[in-house]
Motif scaffolding. Structure first.
Motif, PDB file in Angstrom:
ATOM      1  N   MET A   1       0.843  -1.204   0.000  1.00 34.59           N
ATOM      2  CA  MET A   1       0.000   0.000   0.000  1.00 34.59           C
ATOM      3  C   MET A   1       0.871   1.244   0.000  1.00 34.59           C
ATOM      4  O   MET A   1       1.935   1.270   0.608  1.00 34.59           O
ATOM      5  CB  MET A   1      -0.926  -0.010   1.226  1.00 34.59           C
ATOM      6  CG  MET A   1      -1.974  -1.124   1.208  1.00 34.59           C
ATOM      7  SD  MET A   1      -3.206  -0.957   2.519  1.00 34.59           S
ATOM      8  CE  MET A   1      -2.185  -1.370   3.945  1.00 34.59           C
ATOM      9  N   THR A  88      -1.768   7.351  -2.310  1.00 37.05           N
ATOM     10  CA  THR A  88      -2.967   6.541  -2.521  1.00 37.05           C
ATOM     11  C   THR A  88      -4.226   7.368  -2.271  1.00 37.05           C
ATOM     12  O   THR A  88      -5.250   7.182  -2.931  1.00 37.05           O
ATOM     13  CB  THR A  88      -2.962   5.330  -1.562  1.00 37.05           C
ATOM     14  OG1 THR A  88      -1.800   4.546  -1.833  1.00 37.05           O
ATOM     15  CG2 THR A  88      -4.211   4.484  -1.721  1.00 37.05           C
ATOM     16  N   GLU A 121     -12.634   2.827   4.941  1.00 35.12           N
ATOM     17  CA  GLU A 121     -12.170   1.447   4.887  1.00 35.12           C
ATOM     18  C   GLU A 121     -11.399   1.237   3.597  1.00 35.12           C
ATOM     19  O   GLU A 121     -11.655   1.902   2.587  1.00 35.12           O
ATOM     20  CB  GLU A 121     -13.353   0.464   4.947  1.00 35.12           C
ATOM     21  CG  GLU A 121     -14.098   0.450   6.270  1.00 35.12           C
ATOM     22  CD  GLU A 121     -13.271  -0.068   7.440  1.00 35.12           C
ATOM     23  OE1 GLU A 121     -12.252  -0.747   7.181  1.00 35.12           O
ATOM     24  OE2 GLU A 121     -13.645   0.199   8.590  1.00 35.12           O
ATOM     25  N   ALA A 122     -10.460   0.304   3.622  1.00 38.62           N
ATOM     26  CA  ALA A 122      -9.685  -0.018   2.427  1.00 38.62           C
ATOM     27  C   ALA A 122     -10.469  -0.971   1.542  1.00 38.62           C
ATOM     28  O   ALA A 122     -11.274  -1.782   2.017  1.00 38.62           O
ATOM     29  CB  ALA A 122      -8.352  -0.645   2.822  1.00 38.62           C
ATOM     30  N   ASP A 123     -10.257  -0.848   0.248  1.00 32.29           N
ATOM     31  CA  ASP A 123     -10.909  -1.724  -0.725  1.00 32.29           C
ATOM     32  C   ASP A 123      -9.945  -1.914  -1.886  1.00 32.29           C
ATOM     33  O   ASP A 123      -9.072  -1.072  -2.134  1.00 32.29           O
ATOM     34  CB  ASP A 123     -12.220  -1.095  -1.202  1.00 32.29           C
ATOM     35  CG  ASP A 123     -12.989  -1.996  -2.149  1.00 32.29           C
ATOM     36  OD1 ASP A 123     -13.639  -2.940  -1.664  1.00 32.29           O
ATOM     37  OD2 ASP A 123     -12.945  -1.759  -3.379  1.00 32.29           O
ATOM     38  N   ASP A 124     -10.088  -3.004  -2.626  1.00 34.48           N
ATOM     39  CA  ASP A 124      -9.180  -3.280  -3.739  1.00 34.48           C
ATOM     40  C   ASP A 124      -9.193  -2.173  -4.780  1.00 34.48           C
ATOM     41  O   ASP A 124      -8.195  -1.942  -5.469  1.00 34.48           O
ATOM     42  CB  ASP A 124      -9.561  -4.610  -4.403  1.00 34.48           C
ATOM     43  CG  ASP A 124      -9.270  -5.803  -3.500  1.00 34.48           C
ATOM     44  OD1 ASP A 124      -8.466  -5.649  -2.559  1.00 34.48           O
ATOM     45  OD2 ASP A 124      -9.858  -6.881  -3.734  1.00 34.48           O
ATOM     46  N   SER A 125     -10.327  -1.463  -4.882  1.00 38.73           N
ATOM     47  CA  SER A 125     -10.451  -0.403  -5.886  1.00 38.73           C
ATOM     48  C   SER A 125     -10.183   0.981  -5.324  1.00 38.73           C
ATOM     49  O   SER A 125     -10.390   1.989  -6.004  1.00 38.73           O
ATOM     50  CB  SER A 125     -11.852  -0.443  -6.510  1.00 38.73           C
ATOM     51  OG  SER A 125     -12.089  -1.690  -7.133  1.00 38.73           O
ATOM     52  N   ARG A 143     -16.976   6.016  -3.345  1.00 42.27           N
ATOM     53  CA  ARG A 143     -15.603   5.779  -3.768  1.00 42.27           C
ATOM     54  C   ARG A 143     -15.260   6.777  -4.869  1.00 42.27           C
ATOM     55  O   ARG A 143     -16.071   7.038  -5.764  1.00 42.27           O
ATOM     56  CB  ARG A 143     -15.433   4.353  -4.294  1.00 42.27           C
ATOM     57  CG  ARG A 143     -14.040   4.063  -4.828  1.00 42.27           C
ATOM     58  CD  ARG A 143     -13.935   2.751  -5.602  1.00 42.27           C
ATOM     59  NE  ARG A 143     -14.099   1.601  -4.731  1.00 42.27           N
ATOM     60  CZ  ARG A 143     -15.087   0.736  -4.818  1.00 42.27           C
ATOM     61  NH1 ARG A 143     -16.041   0.916  -5.724  1.00 42.27           N
ATOM     62  NH2 ARG A 143     -15.156  -0.283  -4.012  1.00 42.27           N
TER      63      ARG A 143
END
Length: 322
Positions: A1, A88, A121-125, A143
């Motif tokens: 990350m 990010t 929250e973290a997400d793949d996208s 998002r």
């Protein structure tokens, strides 16, 4: 990350609690990096405090422009750092100034913007942001789909969680844009210290409304707030009547708060007020009218005269603390 840039709010040489909350949330998304602007000789101490909450890097820039001009110097610095670091995400506190900085930054970066998030929250996208919208009638998950996500987060969205990290300081020389000098600060007046926490940052808020009956009625509200170590809020009706300063107004046209405990005394619970406090973790209402809309929202309700209930509660809290 990757890195997650956090614009650090600071005052009087100390890092402010909302910045610590952002650093805690940033750890869910990647490696936090603090952006410390205009702190002068206090930058090292602020960077150390950021490191104690997970920041691996502190980008530090200092110049007279940060104090002399509004908003744009911060946008210039963040834009420059973001283009170099390739983060990010970028997190900013959801204050009036913070949201303006975030909006200008997103425009310069060609990125999407999310404001007033109450959770991340973290997400793949990419980061997922939870928002409370339409006067807190709905909760949505959002998002950013273009560019580097720029997200403003409401104070009290998370509890600061210390974690010792070695924070590397990187000094940045900012190239300011011509727009920097567009709005100059010509004077400052120190706010009168009340000894109470900042309204939007407080863990507990005690608010008074039309039911307090007048400016003198706020004394019972203030006494309870002081016993709890809380901030004092007011409804729009109380502020419009001149009973309490506008800076303390909670509501859609005032400040939005999300404390751990919100106590509403003599407030009916109109939608205008609910929009400013509905995301509070626990809501307690005191009102003589059993049909007051605030009771539909409250976790706990007391039907009674606030001039009887609040002083008794204050006495019990003081006695309990010994």
């Amino acid at each position: 990350m990757g890195e997650v840039l956090v614009l650090v709010d600071h005052a009087d040489g100390r890092i402010r609690k909302p910045a610590l909350e952002l650093l805690t949330l940033a750890r869910r998304l990647g490696t936090p990096a603090a952006v410390i602007l205009g702190a002068g000789d206090d930058a090292a101490a602020i960077a150390a405090a950021a490191g104690d909450h997970g920041a691996a890097t502190a980008y530090v820039a200092d110049a007279p422009e940060f104090a002399d001009y509004l908003v744009v110097p911060h946008v210039d610095a963040l834009t420059q750092i973001a283009r170099t670091a390739g983060p990010t995400a970028i997190l900013v506190t959801s204050s009036q100034e913070g949201k303006e900085i975030a909006a200008r930054l997103a425009l310069r970066l060609g990125s999407g913007l999310i404001t007033d998030a109450v959770d991340l929250e973290a997400d793949d996208s990419g980061p997922l942001a939870t928002q409370s919208v339409f006067a807190s009638s709905y909760t949505v998950t959002s998002r950013v789909t273009q560019g580097t996500p720029v997200i403003t987060v409401k104070p009290n969205a998370a509890s600061p969680e210390p974690t010792s990290t070695s924070c590397r300081i990187e000094h940045v020389t900012v190239e300011f844009s011509p727009a920097t000098t567009g709005t100059k600060v010509v004077s400052r007046t120190a706010r009168t210290a009340s000894g109470r926490p900042e309204l939007t940052e407080a863990a507990i808020v005690v608010s008074g409304g039309r039911g307090v009956g007048g400016a003198e009625g706020f004394k019972v509200v203030e006494d309870l707030a002081d016993a709890l170590g809380a901030a004092v809020g007011a409804s729009r009706a109380a502020v419009d009547a001149g009973w309490y300063p506008h800076a303390h107004q909670v509501g859609q046209t005032g400040k939005q708060v999300a404390p751990q405990l919100y106590l509403a005394a003599g407030i009916s619970g109109a939608i205008q007020h609910r929009a400013g406090m509905q995301t509070s973790k626990v809501i307690v209402a005191v009102n003589k009218d059993p049909e007051a809309p605030i009771f539909d929202l409250a976790d706990y309700g007391v039907i009674g005269d606030l001039f009887t209930v609040l002083p008794e509660l204050t006495e019990r809290i003081i006695a309990h603390r010994g």
